[in-house]
Design an enzyme around this catalytic site. Structure first.
Site, PDB file in Angstrom:
ATOM      1  N   ARG A  46       0.948  -1.607  -0.204  1.00  0.00           N
ATOM      2  CA  ARG A  46       0.368   0.111   0.221  1.00  0.00           C
ATOM      3  C   ARG A  46       0.782   1.053   0.007  1.00  0.00           C
ATOM      4  NH1 ARG A  46       2.064   1.904   3.654  1.00  0.00           N
ATOM      5  NH2 ARG A  46       0.760   3.746   3.380  1.00  0.00           N
ATOM      6  N   GLY A  47       0.249   2.509  -0.673  1.00  0.00           N
ATOM      7  CA  GLY A  47       1.484   3.481  -0.280  1.00  0.00           C
ATOM      8  C   GLY A  47       1.560   3.911  -1.687  1.00  0.00           C
ATOM      9  N   ALA A  48       1.634   4.850  -2.441  1.00  0.00           N
ATOM     10  CA  ALA A  48       0.698   5.553  -3.977  1.00  0.00           C
ATOM     11  C   ALA A  48       1.954   4.840  -4.536  1.00  0.00           C
ATOM     12  CB  ALA A  48       0.859   6.634  -3.779  1.00  0.00           C
ATOM     13  N   ARG A  89      -7.682  -1.058  -7.012  1.00  0.00           N
ATOM     14  CA  ARG A  89      -7.285   0.286  -6.001  1.00  0.00           C
ATOM     15  C   ARG A  89      -8.161   1.266  -6.890  1.00  0.00           C
ATOM     16  NH1 ARG A  89      -4.376   1.196  -0.981  1.00  0.00           N
ATOM     17  NH2 ARG A  89      -6.047   1.989   0.105  1.00  0.00           N
ATOM     18  N   GLN A 196      -2.097   2.437  10.101  1.00  0.00           N
ATOM     19  CA  GLN A 196      -1.220   2.664   9.141  1.00  0.00           C
ATOM     20  C   GLN A 196      -0.013   3.086   9.744  1.00  0.00           C
ATOM     21  OE1 GLN A 196      -4.163   3.333   7.640  1.00  0.00           O
ATOM     22  NE2 GLN A 196      -4.329   2.205   5.547  1.00  0.00           N
ATOM     23  N   ASP A 237      -2.172  11.013  -2.281  1.00  0.00           N
ATOM     24  CA  ASP A 237      -2.510   9.625  -3.218  1.00  0.00           C
ATOM     25  C   ASP A 237      -2.320  10.366  -5.155  1.00  0.00           C
ATOM     26  OD1 ASP A 237      -3.311   8.462  -0.516  1.00  0.00           O
ATOM     27  OD2 ASP A 237      -2.746   6.839  -1.602  1.00  0.00           O
ATOM     28  N   ASN A 247      -5.576  12.175   0.119  1.00  0.00           N
ATOM     29  CA  ASN A 247      -4.682  11.440   0.791  1.00  0.00           C
ATOM     30  C   ASN A 247      -5.651   9.980   1.905  1.00  0.00           C
ATOM     31  OD1 ASN A 247      -2.081  10.667   2.168  1.00  0.00           O
ATOM     32  ND2 ASN A 247      -2.742  11.727   3.619  1.00  0.00           N
ATOM     33  N   LYS A 248      -5.181   9.834   2.533  1.00  0.00           N
ATOM     34  CA  LYS A 248      -5.499   9.140   3.590  1.00  0.00           C
ATOM     35  C   LYS A 248      -7.298   9.716   4.397  1.00  0.00           C
ATOM     36  CE  LYS A 248      -5.582   5.363   4.250  1.00  0.00           C
ATOM     37  NZ  LYS A 248      -6.654   4.391   3.543  1.00  0.00           N
TER      38      LYS A 248
HETATM   39  O1  MRU Z   1      -4.637   3.004   2.081  1.00  0.00           O
HETATM   40  P1  MRU Z   1      -3.717   3.329   1.982  1.00  0.00           P
HETATM   41  O2  MRU Z   1      -2.354   2.983   3.260  1.00  0.00           O
HETATM   42  O3  MRU Z   1      -2.971   2.920   0.418  1.00  0.00           O
HETATM   43  O4  MRU Z   1      -3.122   4.603   2.193  1.00  0.00           O
HETATM   44  C1  MRU Z   1      -1.589   5.415   1.897  1.00  0.00           C
HETATM   45  C2  MRU Z   1      -1.923   6.616   1.934  1.00  0.00           C
HETATM   46  O5  MRU Z   1      -2.648   7.931   1.928  1.00  0.00           O
HETATM   47  C3  MRU Z   1      -0.255   7.608   1.934  1.00  0.00           C
HETATM   48  O6  MRU Z   1      -0.103   8.720   2.510  1.00  0.00           O
HETATM   49  C4  MRU Z   1       0.285   7.675   0.912  1.00  0.00           C
HETATM   50  O7  MRU Z   1      -0.132   6.905  -1.042  1.00  0.00           O
HETATM   51  C5  MRU Z   1       1.771   8.626   0.180  1.00  0.00           C
HETATM   52  S1  MRU Z   1       2.671   7.200   0.320  1.00  0.00           S
HETATM   53  C6  MRU Z   1       3.859   7.838   0.353  1.00  0.00           C
END
Ligand code: MRU
Length: 342
Positions: A46-48, A89, A196, A237, A247-248
């Protein structure tokens, strides 16, 4: 150097199963595109930026055993694989950006033997990893100047090594500032519903020896009011052309709180997270996740059966609440319409 989150390992995609952290450091090996899709869907990876890498390596896994004998049939299979991965996703644009890169490699080499195109696809996926490694370092270097010795940063979700090929985006600023000898403290939001922040960000920060305090998301206002943090620093994201940033879930609320308490709000992201085809954040698709992520916690039901649930995984922070956006190319400031293009 952080542990590699996701890499190529002898014909398989090897990744840390992030759903098992911090209890256990377990690796999974995906030899089929289906298992890469499942890993993305269920946030094992996970994470962009890491999703971009997963999409690129997943494409290689999905196409490596293709039996096609001509380019047209090969490309059709490639489109099926990339189209499938694209359904995992919807919000992080890095996933789609990487899939487009993979298709472009095949298109640019259509005259080559299919075995050669397969090699070039793997090379491209490895390039995505290498480039992100460098981007993280550059983001850290560019943004560290925003953090002064003695500062305390509030973070949300995880934008560290686990979300990238190196030591993160938002956390890269903190790690670099620390390497520069600055004393930094961090308050980490736990980040409901999937935690997270509590599970991953604190794990990374403690390993780096950073003074870290965990709070529940709903404590941020009080923490700001008590003057405990100097800035908010988050990842992204997808960033629209006007600077609106997905973002999250919970990030938007933090930005509103930061403005109310006169605290700067910074975003850190590579340019692969920009989606300049979108004028503003209202066009960013927001992922909705299963009700069980809220009604259950660690396998135990915490809400009554039958309750209605709404579970958006991301929100969009309007550009006007963002003090600056740190990228591998430098720091963008308002008006973002001009600075992001540059
Ligand atoms: O649902 P996730 O855990 O994939 O969400 C991740 C985030 O929102 C992060 O802040 C974002 O992807 C940046 S990661 C460098």
């Amino acid at each position: 150097m952080p542990l590699p989150t996701i890499e190529w390992d002898k014909g398989k995609v090897k990744m840390i199963d992030q759903t098992r952290l911090p209890d256990e450091l377990v690796y999974i090996y995906c030899s089929e595109v289906k298992s890469v899709w499942e890993a993305i869907k269920n946030l094992r990876v996970r994470g962009a930026p890491a999703l971009g890498i997963a999409a690129a390596l997943g494409t290689v896994v999905g196409i490596q055993d293709s039996q096609a004998v001509d380019y047209d049939n090969f490309y059709k299979e490639l489109e099926e694989v990339t189209g499938y991965l694209a359904t995992a996703r919807p919000t992080a644009v890095n996933l789609f950006w990487a899939l487009d890169r993979m298709k472009a490699v095949a298109e640019a080499n259509r005259e080559q033997a299919l075995s050669r195109i397969k090699e070039l696809l793997l090379k491209e996926a490895l390039n995505v990893i290498e480039e992100n490694r460098k981007e993280c370092r550059d983001i850290g270097r560019n943004g560290a100047e925003l953090i002064k010795d003695g500062d305390t940063v509030l973070t949300h979700c995880n934008a560290g090594g686990l979300a990238t090929a190196d030591y993160g985006t938002a956390l890269a600023l903190i790690f670099t500032a620390q390497e520069e000898g600055k004393r930094i403290k961090v308050y980490a939001d736990e980040t409901r519903p999937l935690l997270q922040g509590a599970r991953l960000t604190t794990w990374e920060l403690l390993q780096a020896g950073i003074d870290t305090t965990l709070i529940c998301d709903n404590m941020a206002a009080q923490v700001m009011k008590e003057g405990r943090v100097n800035m908010v620093l988050v990842g992204a994201d997808r960033i629209a052309a006007n600077g609106d940033t997905a973002n999250k879930i919970g990030t938007y609320g933090l930005a509103v709180l930061a403005e109310a308490h006169n605290i700067p709000f910074y975003v850190a992201a590579p340019t692969s997270t920009f989606d300049l085809s979108l004028d503003n954040g209202s066009q960013i698709p927001i992922e909705e996740r299963e009700a069980e992520e809220i009604t259950c916690s660690f396998g135990k039901r915490i809400a009554p059966e039958g309750v209605k649930v709404y579970c958006p995984a991301f929100d969009v922070t309007p550009a006007r609440l963002i003090t600056a956006i740190v990228t591998e190319k430098g720091i963008a400031r308002p008006p973002y319409g001009d600075s992001l293009k540059k």
